[in-house]
Every structure is written in C-alpha cells, then in structure tokens.
Write a protein that holds these residues in place. Structure first.
Motif, PDB file in Angstrom:
ATOM      1  N   SER A  76       0.852  -1.188   0.000  1.00 19.16           N
ATOM      2  CA  SER A  76       0.000   0.000   0.000  1.00 19.16           C
ATOM      3  C   SER A  76       0.889   1.239   0.000  1.00 19.16           C
ATOM      4  O   SER A  76       2.058   1.183   0.387  1.00 19.16           O
ATOM      5  N   VAL A  77       0.315   2.348  -0.440  1.00 19.68           N
ATOM      6  CA  VAL A  77       1.066   3.607  -0.442  1.00 19.68           C
ATOM      7  C   VAL A  77       1.475   3.948   0.984  1.00 19.68           C
ATOM      8  O   VAL A  77       2.609   4.388   1.224  1.00 19.68           O
ATOM      9  N   LEU A  87       5.554   7.355 -11.092  1.00 22.77           N
ATOM     10  CA  LEU A  87       5.738   5.976 -11.567  1.00 22.77           C
ATOM     11  C   LEU A  87       4.502   5.473 -12.301  1.00 22.77           C
ATOM     12  O   LEU A  87       4.610   4.772 -13.307  1.00 22.77           O
ATOM     13  N   GLU A  88       3.337   5.860 -11.813  1.00 23.18           N
ATOM     14  CA  GLU A  88       2.082   5.458 -12.447  1.00 23.18           C
ATOM     15  C   GLU A  88       1.922   6.112 -13.819  1.00 23.18           C
ATOM     16  O   GLU A  88       1.515   5.455 -14.784  1.00 23.18           O
ATOM     17  N   ARG A  89       2.269   7.389 -13.944  1.00 30.10           N
ATOM     18  CA  ARG A  89       2.201   8.066 -15.249  1.00 30.10           C
ATOM     19  C   ARG A  89       3.142   7.420 -16.262  1.00 30.10           C
ATOM     20  O   ARG A  89       2.871   7.423 -17.457  1.00 30.10           O
ATOM     21  N   ALA A  90       4.235   6.869 -15.766  1.00 36.81           N
ATOM     22  CA  ALA A  90       5.198   6.190 -16.643  1.00 36.81           C
ATOM     23  C   ALA A  90       4.794   4.737 -16.897  1.00 36.81           C
ATOM     24  O   ALA A  90       5.497   4.019 -17.604  1.00 36.81           O
ATOM     25  N   SER A  91       3.674   4.312 -16.321  1.00 35.00           N
ATOM     26  CA  SER A  91       3.152   2.941 -16.454  1.00 35.00           C
ATOM     27  C   SER A  91       4.045   1.892 -15.812  1.00 35.00           C
ATOM     28  O   SER A  91       3.921   0.705 -16.108  1.00 35.00           O
ATOM     29  N   THR A 113       0.966   0.198 -11.148  1.00 37.31           N
ATOM     30  CA  THR A 113      -0.476   0.447 -11.166  1.00 37.31           C
ATOM     31  C   THR A 113      -0.945   0.469  -9.714  1.00 37.31           C
ATOM     32  O   THR A 113      -0.284  -0.095  -8.836  1.00 37.31           O
ATOM     33  N   LYS A 114      -2.059   1.135  -9.483  1.00 37.48           N
ATOM     34  CA  LYS A 114      -2.639   1.159  -8.143  1.00 37.48           C
ATOM     35  C   LYS A 114      -3.997   0.471  -8.190  1.00 37.48           C
ATOM     36  O   LYS A 114      -4.750   0.632  -9.143  1.00 37.48           O
ATOM     37  N   GLU A 115      -4.257  -0.276  -7.135  1.00 35.99           N
ATOM     38  CA  GLU A 115      -5.540  -0.975  -6.988  1.00 35.99           C
ATOM     39  C   GLU A 115      -6.130  -0.550  -5.651  1.00 35.99           C
ATOM     40  O   GLU A 115      -5.452  -0.595  -4.632  1.00 35.99           O
ATOM     41  N   ARG A 136      -8.170  -1.033  -2.452  1.00 38.80           N
ATOM     42  CA  ARG A 136      -8.710  -2.069  -1.570  1.00 38.80           C
ATOM     43  C   ARG A 136      -9.212  -1.365  -0.320  1.00 38.80           C
ATOM     44  O   ARG A 136      -8.423  -0.986   0.540  1.00 38.80           O
ATOM     45  N   GLY A 137     -10.497  -1.160  -0.268  1.00 37.50           N
ATOM     46  CA  GLY A 137     -11.059  -0.412   0.852  1.00 37.50           C
ATOM     47  C   GLY A 137     -10.523   1.008   0.832  1.00 37.50           C
ATOM     48  O   GLY A 137     -10.631   1.715  -0.153  1.00 37.50           O
ATOM     49  N   ARG A 138      -9.898   1.407   1.940  1.00 40.17           N
ATOM     50  CA  ARG A 138      -9.349   2.761   2.035  1.00 40.17           C
ATOM     51  C   ARG A 138      -7.904   2.839   1.539  1.00 40.17           C
ATOM     52  O   ARG A 138      -7.348   3.921   1.456  1.00 40.17           O
ATOM     53  N   GLU A 139      -7.301   1.705   1.246  1.00 43.01           N
ATOM     54  CA  GLU A 139      -5.898   1.699   0.829  1.00 43.01           C
ATOM     55  C   GLU A 139      -5.752   1.578  -0.674  1.00 43.01           C
ATOM     56  O   GLU A 139      -6.624   1.030  -1.357  1.00 43.01           O
ATOM     57  N   GLN A 140      -4.637   2.094  -1.158  1.00 40.32           N
ATOM     58  CA  GLN A 140      -4.272   1.942  -2.560  1.00 40.32           C
ATOM     59  C   GLN A 140      -3.040   1.044  -2.604  1.00 40.32           C
ATOM     60  O   GLN A 140      -1.994   1.388  -2.051  1.00 40.32           O
ATOM     61  N   ILE A 141      -3.181  -0.097  -3.252  1.00 42.10           N
ATOM     62  CA  ILE A 141      -2.106  -1.082  -3.333  1.00 42.10           C
ATOM     63  C   ILE A 141      -1.340  -0.843  -4.629  1.00 42.10           C
ATOM     64  O   ILE A 141      -1.930  -0.749  -5.711  1.00 42.10           O
ATOM     65  N   VAL A 142      -0.029  -0.745  -4.507  1.00 38.00           N
ATOM     66  CA  VAL A 142       0.834  -0.453  -5.651  1.00 38.00           C
ATOM     67  C   VAL A 142       1.443  -1.762  -6.153  1.00 38.00           C
ATOM     68  O   VAL A 142       2.016  -2.527  -5.379  1.00 38.00           O
ATOM     69  N   HIS A 143       1.299  -2.004  -7.458  1.00 40.01           N
ATOM     70  CA  HIS A 143       1.839  -3.195  -8.120  1.00 40.01           C
ATOM     71  C   HIS A 143       2.808  -2.750  -9.208  1.00 40.01           C
ATOM     72  O   HIS A 143       2.556  -1.752  -9.891  1.00 40.01           O
TER      73      HIS A 143
END
Length: 114
Positions: A36-37, A58-62, A65-67, A69-76
């Motif tokens: 998570s962030v 990092l996300e703009r550069a692909s 990705t963020k997913e 999950r509830g209140r959290e954003q999981i970074v992959h």
C-alpha cells in the motif's frame, strides 16, 4: 530498431521516473511484493504526500499500477513495461557493443597496414 520496446515520450517518462533513487527503490519494493502507499511511506524519511507524488510519477510512466482495496491503494509493478524498458536498454547496449567491435576492427586493420 527493436520490436516491442518503449519509444518516444513513453520512454522519456519511464527513464525520468527511474532517474530518482526513491522511485527506483519503490519499484524494487513493489516488484518483490505489492504494498500500500501508506506501507511504502513508512520506508522513507518524507511525508506521505511526497511518497504519493513519487508513486504518481511511476504510475504516469506505467511502471506501477494502483488498486483500491477499501481505504488503501495497493501499488503493483507492471512487469511488462519494466521488461520492455529493459529490452530498450539491451538494444542500446548492443548498438554500443557493435560500435566498439567496429572500432577494434578498424584499429586492427590499421595495425596490419603498418
């Protein structure tokens, strides 16, 4: 030049994103396992907002990705994009190896003339 590599502005965004040590570390961490962030933010001596901004680059550069999950954003990590960036670097390496080999060949030919 090389099929299935990143080019142009996308390559610029990727290598700009990877030019920062914190962002490279974030990528390395999420390659091992998604986080998570907020979990990522605990690893760095900066604010949560600053880590969020790094993740956004990092996300703009692909690269990630963020997913939600509830209140959290999981970074992959996006391994497909990372592999294409690696292939681009491999292609540049091959170009330079060929140039060095050609220079070596020219030097050898010049020595044979003497």
């Amino acid at each position: 030049m090389v099929v299935d590599v990143v080019v142009g502005e996308h390559a610029d965004r990727i290598f700009h994103a990877l030019a920062d040590a914190t962002r490279r570390d974030i990528v390395a961490r999420v390659i091992r396992h998604a986080e998570s962030v907020s979990a990522l933010a605990r690893h760095y001596p900066m604010s949560f907002a600053a880590v969020q901004k790094h993740v956004a680059v990092l996300e703009r550069a692909s690269l990630v990705t963020k997913e939600r999950r509830g209140r959290e954003q999981i970074v992959h990590a996006d391994m497909a994009v990372l592999r294409r960036a690696a292939r681009l670097l491999d292609a540049y390496e091959e170009i330079w190896r060929e140039r060095v080999a050609r220079i070596d060949q020219l030097i050898a030919e010049d020595r044979e003339k003497d």
